[in-house]
Design a protein around this motif. Sequence first.
Motif, PDB file in Angstrom:
ATOM      1  N   HIS A   1       3.960  -1.446   8.556  1.00  0.00           N
ATOM      2  CA  HIS A   1       4.098  -0.772   7.273  1.00  0.00           C
ATOM      3  C   HIS A   1       4.646   0.630   7.525  1.00  0.00           C
ATOM      4  CE1 HIS A   1       1.752  -4.265   6.406  1.00  0.00           C
ATOM      5  NE2 HIS A   1       0.654  -3.786   6.982  1.00  0.00           N
TER       6      HIS A   1
ATOM      7  N   ASN B   1       2.047   2.975   9.599  1.00  0.00           N
ATOM      8  CA  ASN B   1       1.033   2.029  10.103  1.00  0.00           C
ATOM      9  C   ASN B   1       1.730   0.835  10.753  1.00  0.00           C
ATOM     10  OD1 ASN B   1      -1.430  -0.125   8.429  1.00  0.00           O
ATOM     11  ND2 ASN B   1      -1.364   0.573  10.544  1.00  0.00           N
TER      12      ASN B   1
ATOM     13  N   CYS C   1       0.814  -1.225   0.000  1.00  0.00           N
ATOM     14  CA  CYS C   1       0.000   0.000   0.000  1.00  0.00           C
ATOM     15  C   CYS C   1       0.840   1.264   0.000  1.00  0.00           C
ATOM     16  CB  CYS C   1      -0.926   0.012   1.199  1.00  0.00           C
ATOM     17  SG  CYS C   1      -1.990  -1.428   1.241  1.00  0.00           S
TER      18      CYS C   1
ATOM     19  N   GLY D   1      11.278  11.403  -2.529  1.00  0.00           N
ATOM     20  CA  GLY D   1      10.517  11.159  -3.752  1.00  0.00           C
ATOM     21  C   GLY D   1      10.616   9.722  -4.210  1.00  0.00           C
ATOM     22  N   ALA D   2      11.332   8.880  -3.456  1.00  0.00           N
ATOM     23  CA  ALA D   2      11.380   7.455  -3.781  1.00  0.00           C
ATOM     24  C   ALA D   2       9.976   6.871  -3.672  1.00  0.00           C
ATOM     25  CB  ALA D   2      12.322   6.731  -2.822  1.00  0.00           C
TER      26      ALA D   2
ATOM     27  N   THR E   1      -3.032  10.800   8.175  1.00  0.00           N
ATOM     28  CA  THR E   1      -2.133   9.669   7.945  1.00  0.00           C
ATOM     29  C   THR E   1      -2.386   9.083   6.556  1.00  0.00           C
ATOM     30  OG1 THR E   1      -3.766   8.246   9.025  1.00  0.00           O
ATOM     31  CG2 THR E   1      -1.982   9.080  10.378  1.00  0.00           C
ATOM     32  N   PRO E   2      -1.348   8.419   5.975  1.00  0.00           N
ATOM     33  CA  PRO E   2      -1.566   7.829   4.648  1.00  0.00           C
ATOM     34  C   PRO E   2      -2.694   6.800   4.647  1.00  0.00           C
ATOM     35  CG  PRO E   2       0.784   7.885   5.177  1.00  0.00           C
ATOM     36  CD  PRO E   2       0.046   8.259   6.431  1.00  0.00           C
TER      37      PRO E   2
ATOM     38  N   ASN F   1       5.442  14.433   5.590  1.00  0.00           N
ATOM     39  CA  ASN F   1       4.253  13.583   5.540  1.00  0.00           C
ATOM     40  C   ASN F   1       3.486  13.721   4.227  1.00  0.00           C
ATOM     41  OD1 ASN F   1       4.385  12.307   8.188  1.00  0.00           O
ATOM     42  ND2 ASN F   1       4.206  14.427   8.940  1.00  0.00           N
ATOM     43  N   ARG F   2       4.009  14.549   3.338  1.00  0.00           N
ATOM     44  CA  ARG F   2       3.413  14.748   2.015  1.00  0.00           C
ATOM     45  C   ARG F   2       1.920  15.077   2.105  1.00  0.00           C
ATOM     46  NH1 ARG F   2       5.586   9.605  -1.446  1.00  0.00           N
ATOM     47  NH2 ARG F   2       7.813   9.980  -1.257  1.00  0.00           N
TER      48      ARG F   2
ATOM     49  N   PRO G   1       5.556  13.203  -4.673  1.00  0.00           N
ATOM     50  CA  PRO G   1       6.810  13.846  -5.060  1.00  0.00           C
ATOM     51  C   PRO G   1       6.638  14.450  -6.461  1.00  0.00           C
ATOM     52  CG  PRO G   1       7.148  11.515  -4.506  1.00  0.00           C
ATOM     53  CD  PRO G   1       5.684  11.736  -4.551  1.00  0.00           C
TER      54      PRO G   1
ATOM     55  N   ASP H   1       3.989   3.807   5.515  1.00  0.00           N
ATOM     56  CA  ASP H   1       2.662   4.408   5.693  1.00  0.00           C
ATOM     57  C   ASP H   1       2.418   4.873   7.130  1.00  0.00           C
ATOM     58  OD1 ASP H   1       1.492   4.302   3.139  1.00  0.00           O
ATOM     59  OD2 ASP H   1       1.024   2.167   3.364  1.00  0.00           O
TER      60      ASP H   1
ATOM     61  N   ALA I   1      -2.019   3.900  13.148  1.00  0.00           N
ATOM     62  CA  ALA I   1      -1.317   4.653  12.101  1.00  0.00           C
ATOM     63  C   ALA I   1      -1.098   6.081  12.562  1.00  0.00           C
ATOM     64  CB  ALA I   1      -2.114   4.648  10.797  1.00  0.00           C
ATOM     65  N   VAL I   2       0.117   6.566  12.347  1.00  0.00           N
ATOM     66  CA  VAL I   2       0.456   7.951  12.694  1.00  0.00           C
ATOM     67  C   VAL I   2       1.102   8.602  11.476  1.00  0.00           C
ATOM     68  CG1 VAL I   2       0.793   7.469  15.149  1.00  0.00           C
ATOM     69  CG2 VAL I   2       2.752   7.312  13.587  1.00  0.00           C
ATOM     70  N   PRO I   3       1.153   9.941  11.436  1.00  0.00           N
ATOM     71  CA  PRO I   3       1.958  10.574  10.386  1.00  0.00           C
ATOM     72  C   PRO I   3       3.373  10.006  10.443  1.00  0.00           C
ATOM     73  CG  PRO I   3       0.643  12.211  11.566  1.00  0.00           C
ATOM     74  CD  PRO I   3       0.512  10.925  12.330  1.00  0.00           C
ATOM     75  N   ARG I   4       3.930   9.750   9.259  1.00  0.00           N
ATOM     76  CA  ARG I   4       5.261   9.131   9.203  1.00  0.00           C
ATOM     77  C   ARG I   4       6.280   9.836  10.081  1.00  0.00           C
ATOM     78  NH1 ARG I   4       4.018   8.287   3.600  1.00  0.00           N
ATOM     79  NH2 ARG I   4       4.464  10.468   3.185  1.00  0.00           N
ATOM     80  N   SER I   5       6.180  11.141  10.180  1.00  0.00           N
ATOM     81  CA  SER I   5       7.183  11.904  10.927  1.00  0.00           C
ATOM     82  C   SER I   5       7.155  11.582  12.415  1.00  0.00           C
ATOM     83  CB  SER I   5       6.961  13.402  10.719  1.00  0.00           C
ATOM     84  OG  SER I   5       5.649  13.755  11.137  1.00  0.00           O
TER      85      SER I   5
ATOM     86  N   ILE J   1      13.616   8.583   3.193  1.00  0.00           N
ATOM     87  CA  ILE J   1      13.303   7.816   1.972  1.00  0.00           C
ATOM     88  C   ILE J   1      12.036   8.369   1.324  1.00  0.00           C
ATOM     89  CG2 ILE J   1      12.521   5.546   1.144  1.00  0.00           C
ATOM     90  CD1 ILE J   1      14.430   4.354   3.395  1.00  0.00           C
ATOM     91  N   MET J   2      10.992   8.577   2.125  1.00  0.00           N
ATOM     92  CA  MET J   2       9.734   9.039   1.548  1.00  0.00           C
ATOM     93  C   MET J   2       9.844  10.493   1.086  1.00  0.00           C
ATOM     94  SD  MET J   2       8.046   6.279   1.544  1.00  0.00           S
ATOM     95  CE  MET J   2       6.419   6.817   1.001  1.00  0.00           C
ATOM     96  N   ALA J   3      10.601  11.298   1.815  1.00  0.00           N
ATOM     97  CA  ALA J   3      10.737  12.705   1.426  1.00  0.00           C
ATOM     98  C   ALA J   3      11.596  12.867   0.175  1.00  0.00           C
ATOM     99  CB  ALA J   3      11.334  13.524   2.573  1.00  0.00           C
TER     100      ALA J   3
END
Lengths: 462, 462
Positions: free
Chosen positions: A374, A379, A152, A242-243, B181-182, B102-103, B213, A377, A345-349, A238-240
Amino acid sequence: MDLVAELRAALPADRVITDPDQLTSFRRDEADLVDDGMPLAVVRPRSTAEVGVAVRIAAARGVAIVPQGARTGLAGAANAVDGCLILSMTGMDEILEIDAVNRIAVVQPGVVNAALSRACLAQGLHYPPDPGSWESSTIGGNAATNAGGMCCVKYGVTTGYVIGLEVVLADGEVLRTGRRTPKGVAGYDLTSLFVGSEGTLGVITEITLALRPAPPQALSLVAVFPTTAQAGAAVNEIMASGASPSLLELLDRVHLRAIEAYRPMGLDTDAAAILLAACDSAQAGAELDAIAALAGRAGATEVFRATDPDEAAALLTARRLAHPAMEMLATSHYARGGLIIDDIAVPRSRLAELLDGIDAIAARHDVIVGVVGHAGDGNLHPNIVVDRGDPASVARGQTVFDEIMELGLALGGTCTGEHGVGLLKRDWLARELGPIGMRVHQSIKTALDPAGIMNPGKVLPA
Amino acid sequence: MDLVAELRAALPADRVITDPDQLTSFRRDEADLVDDGMPLAVVRPRSTAEVGVAVRIAAARGVAIVPQGARTGLAGAANAVDGCLILSMTGMDEILEIDAVNRIAVVQPGVVNAALSRACLAQGLHYPPDPGSWESSTIGGNAATNAGGMCCVKYGVTTGYVIGLEVVLADGEVLRTGRRTPKGVAGYDLTSLFVGSEGTLGVITEITLALRPAPPQALSLVAVFPTTAQAGAAVNEIMASGASPSLLELLDRVHLRAIEAYRPMGLDTDAAAILLAACDSAQAGAELDAIAALAGRAGATEVFRATDPDEAAALLTARRLAHPAMEMLATSHYARGGLIIDDIAVPRSRLAELLDGIDAIAARHDVIVGVVGHAGDGNLHPNIVVDRGDPASVARGQTVFDEIMELGLALGGTCTGEHGVGLLKRDWLARELGPIGMRVHQSIKTALDPAGIMNPGKVLPA
């Protein structure tokens, strides 16, 4: 005539189950900590028309209706309530259509996720949602719970793929929602309303799904981190960047030790956490190079790259062993050891804070909690080890569970990322939604199910 | 106190407009063929609290409330009804937050799409939905209508990006839906229910958006086809190949001739249609090579490749000139010439049939119809040329419009791919949904707006 007699009169003989031993096997899904009940009967319909017949008969008597798929859910949404009619949808298991040009599939609800995924792949197509239960759970159950999974982080959850539904409503009428076209804005998005409604608004009898082109086989890596803060920072970097990894999973130290005890693989059991990443694009090698570099800069002490798809698949073994390894850990501690599986689930940050907070909660209550999930995400699934033979241990597990929810909400998260509300998180849902949100939920429930017979007590109070 | 006096007493002085000349300018959006009315007053709120105040005052009197964004809609959803209160949301135009880690972005409803897109791009992020009106339309309006655009073939429509909303309900209470959250499955998907509901369920006062991104700059090509069947076949071959173009647009011969007359560009005016394709991935060049080869095999007589991003942007000029060119064509035919803009979506595999069917309908009624649109999504916009000075011409245009809808539904399509229902397609919506679908729509409308004051008569009959 009573309910059973009328069902038997109206449906083919093999559709209606009333044998008490058999009925018992339909009492519950895989959720812990929640009640179940004894159904009056189970109907295993073979067509939408048969669902309609059963719903009308139950509705006329005010008998509760509980739809069930493969009962692999983890929140009790499929649990029977005393005296209900179970609609077990696993017999409606036909893939009605896979249309490669328009990239859609039309399936009955009992089709198993893996069966659909493989049928799509055979035509060069991809149905992405891949819940842990994918080898046994059904598309109907996946849609009813808006199931997630490991892919996901790149491909999104079930609701992103459901473009149309056929639903038998609480009065037995058949509603069609959505469309077969990629775009469409004709009326309210009833499709998304039914997805994730856990059988409380109607019984899903057909699903139209959007498909994607099959991606190349994935390549993957493992990165080992001495602290959770570094693992969390790596996820964010990694997510920031743009991967777009097709998988970005985390296993914590409790899991690493449990897996190493279960099957020695040479895992670093002093690591705070490992990240597993996979990429399935045409430039997967370069994408993974970039992810490896970011993991290194974030503090990974080791990054192991798979060099071909077989080795990449092997790297996922640790992830797949997480659950049996934790089960063994539980039974090695307690004769009646078991796991309470949470989902937050929380914000990735906020990942690192969540991980450290869970550690602190576990330590404070002297309970073993392993975290897997995950990460891309935000999660996570805390697995709480309890002694089922000791009510005090189960109560401590429940306290830990509640404190983790509390922490997740405080970090800007949601009480369930993918497992759903069912019975398990009804109180937490009320807290997350607040009084206005609950009132709107109740008004929609009442609009679609005025008598309150569709899966009563799930998601919302009965 | 009357409504206006009470609004003036409760809100800052500059919020309430009652000057008749000014009110007139708020009567309608850009839709044709539909009625408007004269508002009693316009309120231009600056906060959620002010929206709540205005809604409560109107609700207490049973006065209809019509929310408006930039009024660029094409279905009349923003049209005033006589004696209503307009809530013009363009003054609530703050980008509250762009969170790169967190995009996500959090915005007020009056933020213009292009302003948000540019602010995101400045942080390396991408808010994809790009309706034709993106330089003027607002995110609130985009969310209320579930706006589409050219990039949707790769990136999907607005609803795929809205993960949370703040909504003022018909009784003035403030509802928050969704999450930051995503992933999240806590309760019914109210977010998706409000997206596309065209202001009939509440007033959107804040929107939380998922971002992506930023992709590399796109490369593009034009392919020229002697028959619509070949252009349709090319679209299907391209999409079935697993290609993921970021744009795949079609212009028919009527448009090619109109554009060439408007601004000579050397377009092949004997072609039946051209396709414009763009790719914005890391391997865009290779992707476009494959698309060019598929277009050639499908019968393209010419494929022109842009070799750099500037040339690629230039290739889109023809697409951008489609509307003004067709307007000029209309006024060159009739002193009061104008366009009726339609919007229909079919499964991609039926595109050629739709194109040929529209030609036949146009010829049968001796009406000029040009077709442009999002071929990769099967979503086309027939532009019907009428003489506004001649009721018979407008009536013929309406007949053509209806026959195109009829054809689209017969081909398995939907009566609106992205423009929405509003007033324009209410009858077609009823036909597409059928009686059960309409009953469910009405029950949800009643659940959320029991007095029927929120944008009455839009989407559903008042």
